[in-house]
Structure formats: C-alpha cells, structure tokens
Design an enzyme around this catalytic site. Sequence first.
Site, PDB file in Angstrom:
ATOM      1  CG  ASN A  86      -5.441   4.897   0.534  1.00  0.00           C
ATOM      2  OD1 ASN A  86      -6.305   4.136   0.951  1.00  0.00           O
ATOM      3  ND2 ASN A  86      -4.170   4.784   0.891  1.00  0.00           N
ATOM      4  CD  GLU A 115      -6.946  -1.681   6.165  1.00  0.00           C
ATOM      5  OE1 GLU A 115      -6.270  -0.791   5.629  1.00  0.00           O
ATOM      6  OE2 GLU A 115      -8.095  -1.471   6.606  1.00  0.00           O
ATOM      7  CD  GLU A 118      -6.168   0.031  -0.224  1.00  0.00           C
ATOM      8  OE1 GLU A 118      -6.305   0.854   0.707  1.00  0.00           O
ATOM      9  OE2 GLU A 118      -5.438  -0.980  -0.135  1.00  0.00           O
ATOM     10  CG  ASP A 172      -9.422   0.908   3.217  1.00  0.00           C
ATOM     11  OD1 ASP A 172      -9.396  -0.058   3.998  1.00  0.00           O
ATOM     12  OD2 ASP A 172      -8.557   1.794   3.209  1.00  0.00           O
ATOM     13  CD  GLU A 181      -2.870   1.210   2.351  1.00  0.00           C
ATOM     14  OE1 GLU A 181      -3.655   2.188   2.432  1.00  0.00           O
ATOM     15  OE2 GLU A 181      -2.895   0.257   3.139  1.00  0.00           O
TER      16      GLU A 181
END
Length: 404
Positions: A237, A356, A269, A299, A179
């Site tokens: 993101n 996560e 995401e 997410d 990520e």
Amino acid sequence: MTDEGKGLTLLVVEDNDFQRAVAVKVLEDLGCDHVLSAADGDAALREIVAHPGKVHIILSDLDMPGMDGVEFLRHIAERELAGSVVIASALDSALIHTVEDMAQEHGLQVLSNVEKPVTRKKMRNVIDQYRREERVRNPEKWAGSFSKEDILEGLNNNEFTVWYQPKVRMSDGAWVSTEALARWQHPEHGIVMPARFVPVMEKADIIDQLTWKQVHGIVEDLCGWQREGRDVSVAVNLSPTLLVDMDMPQKLEEVMAHYGVSPCRMILELTESALMRDMARSLETLARLRIKGFALSIDDFGTGFSNFQQLNRIPFSELKIDQSFVRGLGVKNTSRTIVLSNIELASRLGLRTVAEGVETPESWHELKAMGCDYAQGYLIARPMPYAELGEWEKDWLKRYPKLV
C-alpha cells in the site's frame, strides 16, 4: 435460560404486541441483563433516555405508526443513544438494505438484519456478531492512544513487522500473490493494528520511515521466495506522502536491484484519496514507476466519485473490488450488478481483477462464475507472519479441492 446475552442490554421496537412479546421472551431466555421494549420510535426514545445504563443493541421494525423505524434510527444516531442496530422487518429486502446503508452513513454499527419471526437462533447469531465486532474494534481493551514519540521508539526498537495475506488464482487455486500489511508487536499491548498508528504517523509526517523499513523486509522476503522458485508477487500500500516524493521511484528500483528482485514482483496499491493530494506529482510518480516495471493496483474501486477518470489517466494493471461489494453479493442485487460490471470493465481494459473480503464458498463460486481473476479474504487466509505461510499453503492445497 442460557447466558449468551450476559452483560448486554437490548431494546425491542415493534408495534405488533405479540411479536414484541416473543422477541422480549427470546432475549430474556438468552440471559440478557436488561430487555427493554417499545411500540414505536417515540416510546423507544423515552425508554433509552430513562434507562440508566448503555443500550448495546436495538432491534427495530421499520413500518410503525407514529415515529417509524427510519426516523427513529436517525434520532438515535444524531443523539448518540446507541451504537448497534438490527433491522427486523417484513418489508422488501432492497428497502431494508437502503435503510441499513443510511444507518451506517449516520455512524451506526449495523448488524445482520433479522427476518420475522424472531427466534433464539437468529438472536444468538446477532449477539455473537456484536461480540465479534466489539473484539475487532477494541482488541486490547485499552482506551489510550499512541504518540509520535511512542511510535518512533517502536521503530527504533524494530517492533514493526510485516504480515501477509495471500491472494489466490480463482481458476486453479494457485497462490500467486500476497498483500503486505503492517503490524506493531507492542511490548505491552500485543499486536497493534494499522488503524491505531498509521493516522498518527501520517499526521506527524513519519510514515515514510515505516514504509522504507517495511519495503526492505518485503523485498528480502521476495528474494527468499525467488530462491525457492516461487512465482509470487507482493502488493504494498502506497502512502499519499510517497506519491509526491519525486525520488521514490528511483529509490524503490535501487532496493529491488540490491536484492536482485525484478520490479514486476511488486504491486503498488493506491486509493483514489491518495491520488487527490497532488495530482500532477502523483501522475509523474506513477508514470515513472510503470516505466520501471512496477505494477499498479487501484484499491477500493467504486467507493469514490471519480474512479473512472483515474482509470483513464493512470496505467493501472490491476483493479481491486472493494470488500463492501463482495460481502453484499448474497444479499444485494445492486452489489452483484456492481461487481459484475467492474469485472467486465476491467476485462475490457486489460486489467486483472482481485476480489477483497471473500469469506464464504458462495461468494467464491459467484465471483468465479463472473470471471474474477484472483480472490483474497478470510475464506482463503487471514493475515499472518512470513513464517506461517508455508503451513498455510499446505492447508489451503487440502481445502481447495473441497471448495471447488
């Protein structure tokens, strides 16, 4: 006497005289500057008001005569009398977790609950947790805020960088994705976390400038991995403002083509809140991104109210299980049920799952037994600059066999 509690004021709220005296003695032996005590909520409120300084941590029972611990926690939150609380109770764990959730919803910082009797080891762990979380909340001990002009200057000076947090496949530990996370290398304040600058950028409508700068750097790194023969993807993101930019899918495809990287190497995401800004435009953008080959990940799944509707509307390829549920695996039956249900749901929908906040071997093993596909969290790796990933992978390949 030790000095673990130096600089701290704690309040013990306990109706049992003996247990209250034991807790007070333990905290005094840990070197706390001030240890206050009270037998119920009413007396505790008076103690806090009368004390001239800040009360850092409140250790409270729940079942007490007069004002019980539940009502007491509500009062200290509404009156902002303390920030951190610890529940010390012999009541059912499910009830304790409900009260902890209530306290968090009121804005209180809830530290790990303590089973009675209170011991030095238990309170040392509480104090350590309090200090760790204080460092996270105030990494630079700086009370100021950044302006739009500060951030634009940082952008012009190329002070914003990309850090990466690896994700690994649970079946064999292979590093398969990472990520991308923004960091600001500020010349005065060191590494500045996104929570300090992203809200300002979104409010000032300059978040796109950061996003596109970072995208170019990310795709360049992907190109480097591709040359090394690594089958690694990167998750990015998406800001809500990008979702309503009708030109974004085409621009993103052009960046990937410029570096010779396939769109399937990038996972986009997004959270439910990002979708709610302009649903019609967001759906168009996401449909076009999927057509071009980009993967989509939802997410913070399970933390909103209409996630199932979004799963039905949007062609996601990945579901991320929120860290709040993952961290609750060992202590909350409800968290375990939610995580297992999400994994089973994703499997039936043909989505891969990413957990996560995986921080312990116990969480790893439980998630693997449930059938989770990928894991991300401090057990595997903290976020790091691109240059450190090689050394991390060597270390991880040594640790993984011991983990399994």
